[in-house]
Scaffold this motif. Structure first.
Motif, short mmCIF file in Angstrom:
data_model
loop_
_atom_site.label_atom_id
_atom_site.label_comp_id
_atom_site.label_asym_id
_atom_site.label_seq_id
_atom_site.Cartn_x
_atom_site.Cartn_y
_atom_site.Cartn_z
N TRP A 11 0.82 -1.21 0.00
CA TRP A 11 0.00 0.00 0.00
C TRP A 11 0.86 1.26 0.00
O TRP A 11 0.61 2.21 -0.73
CB TRP A 11 -0.87 0.05 1.25
N ASN B 17 -2.82 -5.33 -4.44
CA ASN B 17 -2.82 -4.36 -3.33
C ASN B 17 -1.88 -3.18 -3.58
O ASN B 17 -2.07 -2.11 -3.00
CB ASN B 17 -2.53 -5.04 -2.00
N VAL C 139 -3.40 0.39 -4.50
CA VAL C 139 -3.76 1.41 -3.51
C VAL C 139 -2.75 2.55 -3.56
O VAL C 139 -3.11 3.73 -3.57
CB VAL C 139 -3.84 0.80 -2.10
#
Length: 430
Positions: free
Chosen positions: A111, A415, A418
């Protein structure tokens, strides 16, 4: 044009109103179907994003959200996090030569940096080289930054946004980096033990009866005193946090996590000194003062830790507290349409599934035992939680979002995506 809309100052009066609104939204979830401020004209220009509120339900997969929806909102109800305008899925696989299922450190690094890495790494690549983090980039762009968690403030998920270490266990080094390097303006959560040298207990005594393994263990000196010299207001109680002036705030409200994570009836306690919604509200009131915007990372840790203990009762209680924090964030973006709100989980914990109450169904034992039954709000019906592991699983996690750029999260993404979206708001302009 980047226009900020305010119906009132986001200070004590507004924060108090938010608390009342949150209680209504959580206890009466059929109300308030949309907290997004309506456009006054069809041709009104959509605001660009200046602020980011990123909320992590640690260990929260789709089944955990569904269990919470039934328990808190009912058969036809919606959670606050389900009312956000865009939804999608995130994959969570790390780049670890020994694992295909991520831990929180590798997931949060994806992230915060946009790169996958090995489990246990805090924003370093697979070779141990430090990576640029969103928290540090936001600060370089002149934005205020903050983190709120019911874990230690130096635990893996918040740490990945504000520190770089090859080992997530180096929590005193992470705390030092907060003060010397990344300098988040607001730091609220647990983990006082890592800010004080061994043998120097603080507001929370060493070796407390509820967990005698806890106690001060830092190796970087008295970091609380160092923080105060750097201009932070240090608080360790609910009243102290309430009275703290907006600006730089360090709040440490427990030795380690802000709960005791054990199976039901074995010393499990979820009763934080300050709840997640209150910490989130205080953080927003402080960060909101920065005219260039802010980045706030919020985390509920109990959703993960109690799932590790296969404790369905406390998982649902933790989800309720997470819901209150989401409601606070939704109330904020209702009057601040230049704010992107994202809610997701770093991975799934427990292999949780939602099942019928059925005496004929095998219940298993130990880590595969069934848990419950749990009530469904507004109904006489119940459901069972069935656990398959005490660890993490590799399933996709849901992501929901509202505000500018929220539509970017529609669909299925890794992910690391993000980071790609949030960077558009937080990184310095070139």
């Amino acid at each position: 044009m980047n226009r900020r809309v305010r119906s009132a100052r986001w200070g004590a009066p507004v924060a108090a109103a938010v608390v009342a609104a949150v209680a209504t939204m959580v206890l009466n979830p059929t109300l308030g179907a949309s907290a997004t401020a309506p456009q006054s004209a069809a041709k009104a220009k959509a605001p660009t994003a200046k602020n980011v509120i990123f909320i992590n339900g640690d260990g929260m997969g789709a089944s955990m959200r569904e269990a919470a929806r039934l328990n808190l909102s009912g058969l036809d109800g919606q959670l606050a996090m389900d009312r956000l305008t865009a939804s999608g899925q995130l994959t969570t696989t790390p780049h670890d030569p020994k694992a295909v299922v991520t831990d929180s450190a590798a997931a949060a690094t994806a992230w915060a940096t946009g790169e996958k890495t090995y489990n246990g790494a805090i924003s370093v690549d697979v070779d141990g080289n430090p990576l640029a983090t969103l928290g540090q980039q936001a600060k370089a762009a002149g934005k205020a930054t903050g983190l709120v968690t019911t874990a230690q403030v130096t635990d893996a998920s918040p740490a990945a946004f504000f520190a770089n270490t090859a080992d997530r266990g180096q929590q005193d080094e992470i705390a030092r980096q907060y003060l010397d390097v990344s300098k988040p303006d607001v730091i609220l959560g647990g983990g006082e033990d890592w800010w004080l040298p061994a043998g120097t207990p603080g507001a929370f005594t060493d070796k407390p009866a509820e967990d005698t393994s806890e106690g001060s263990r830092g190796t970087k000196g008295n970091l609380i005193k160092k923080a105060e010299k750097a201009g932070y207001s240090y608080v360790n109680s609910a009243s102290g946090l309430s009275k703290a002036k907006n600006g730089k705030i360090l709040g440490l409200f427990s030795n380690e996590e802000m709960f005791q994570q054990r199976p039901e009836g074995q010393g499990d306690v979820y009763s934080p000194v300050v709840d997640l919604g209150t910490m989130t509200s205080k953080a927003l009131a402080s960060l909101d003062k920065n005219k260039k915007g802010f980045f706030l990372m919020v985390e509920e840790e109990g959703t993960d830790e109690f799932a590790h203990s296969n404790n369905g009762t406390r998982v649902l209680q933790s989800m309720q507290q997470l819901e209150k924090a989401v409601a606070v964030a939704r109330a904020y973006i209702a009057t601040h349409p230049d704010t992107l709100l994202v809610v997701t989980g770093d991975h799934e914990t427990g292999g949780l599934s939602v099942e019928e109450v059925d005496a004929a169904d095998e219940s298993g034992d130990a880590i595969s035992a069934e848990d419950g039954p749990f009530s469904i709000r507004g109904s006489d019906r119940k459901f069972i939680i069935d656990w398959t592991t005490s660890g993490h699983t590799g399933v996709d996690v849901p992501v929901t979002a509202s505000g500018p750029l929220s539509e970017s999260f529609t669909g299925k993404h890794p992910n690391t995506y993000v980071h790609d979206v949030l960077k558009q708001v937080l990184a310095p302009r070139r």
